[in-house]
Design a protein around this motif. Structure first.
Motif: not given
Ligand code: ZN
Length: 199
Positions: A58, A61, A70, A73
């Motif tokens: 991602c 993160c 992701c 998120c």
């Molecule tokens: Zn993420």
């Protein structure tokens, strides 16, 4: 293992490299696949290939994901004022299972280890700092593993995050020292998360 056919020996060797798989299990798995229908072995091979092709990190993160950002998120219900910092993507699973955390995550992809020559530059620390700067984050929860190297990591994060005026907390003790988050039971980990404390 010269008396074993080369393709068999090769698969045993590959299985043996996996965590938790000793030589005996490696043999058992190999002979199991040898006996099983072609489709079953092909499905396994395909799943491994797809995993490596489709899974990326991602961009926010650094969790492993097949979509970017992701799912965590992307989730609008998540509290973006809290970031929980973990060492590995697999550490997110047990924390999610506790059902007690609704913030977002940041995956460091390792921990500081002078012995292995791993410093903050090798980890997603810069990325964490740029996520925090000028953000609405009010708390960083350090959920590194309770062992000596991770302790160094936690203290390092405290040193660099405190000057940003962001509250920094860590999981409460209760997790056995030397244990891995990935293998902690839900109850112990849930309690440790709820009772997180200042450094
Ligand atoms: Zn993420």
């Amino acid at each position: 293992m010269s008396f074993i056919a080369e393709p068999v020996a090769r698969l045993i060797e590959e299985f043996n490299k996996l965590p938790g798989i000793g030589p005996k299990s490696a043999q058992r798995l190999t002979y199991y696949l040898l006996r099983s229908p072609d489709e079953e072995a092909k499905a396994l091979a395909q799943a491994i290939l797809t995993l490596k092709e489709k899974i990326k990190l991602c961009s926010i993160c650094f969790n492993t994901t097949d979509c970017d950002p992701c799912l965590i998120c992307q989730d609008k219900e998540r509290d973006r004022s809290k970031i929980c910092v973990v060492e590995k993507p697999s550490d997110i699973l047990p924390l999610e299972r506790t059902g007690k955390y609704n913030g977002v995550y940041h995956v460091l992809h390792g921990t500081i280890s002078p012995a292995k020559g791993i410093g903050p530059e090798e980890l997603k620390v810069k990325e964490l700092l740029s996520r925090l700067q000028g953000s609405s984050v009010t708390e960083v929860i350090v959920a590194t593993n309770p062992n000596v190297e991770s302790e160094t990591m936690a203290l390092y994060l405290q040193r660099i995050i405190t000057p940003l005026g962001i509250r920094i907390t860590r999981l409460a003790r209760g997790l056995p020292f030397g244990a891995e988050l990935e293998y902690a039971d839900d109850l112990t980990l849930g309690q440790a998360l709820q009772a997180r404390q200042e450094f």
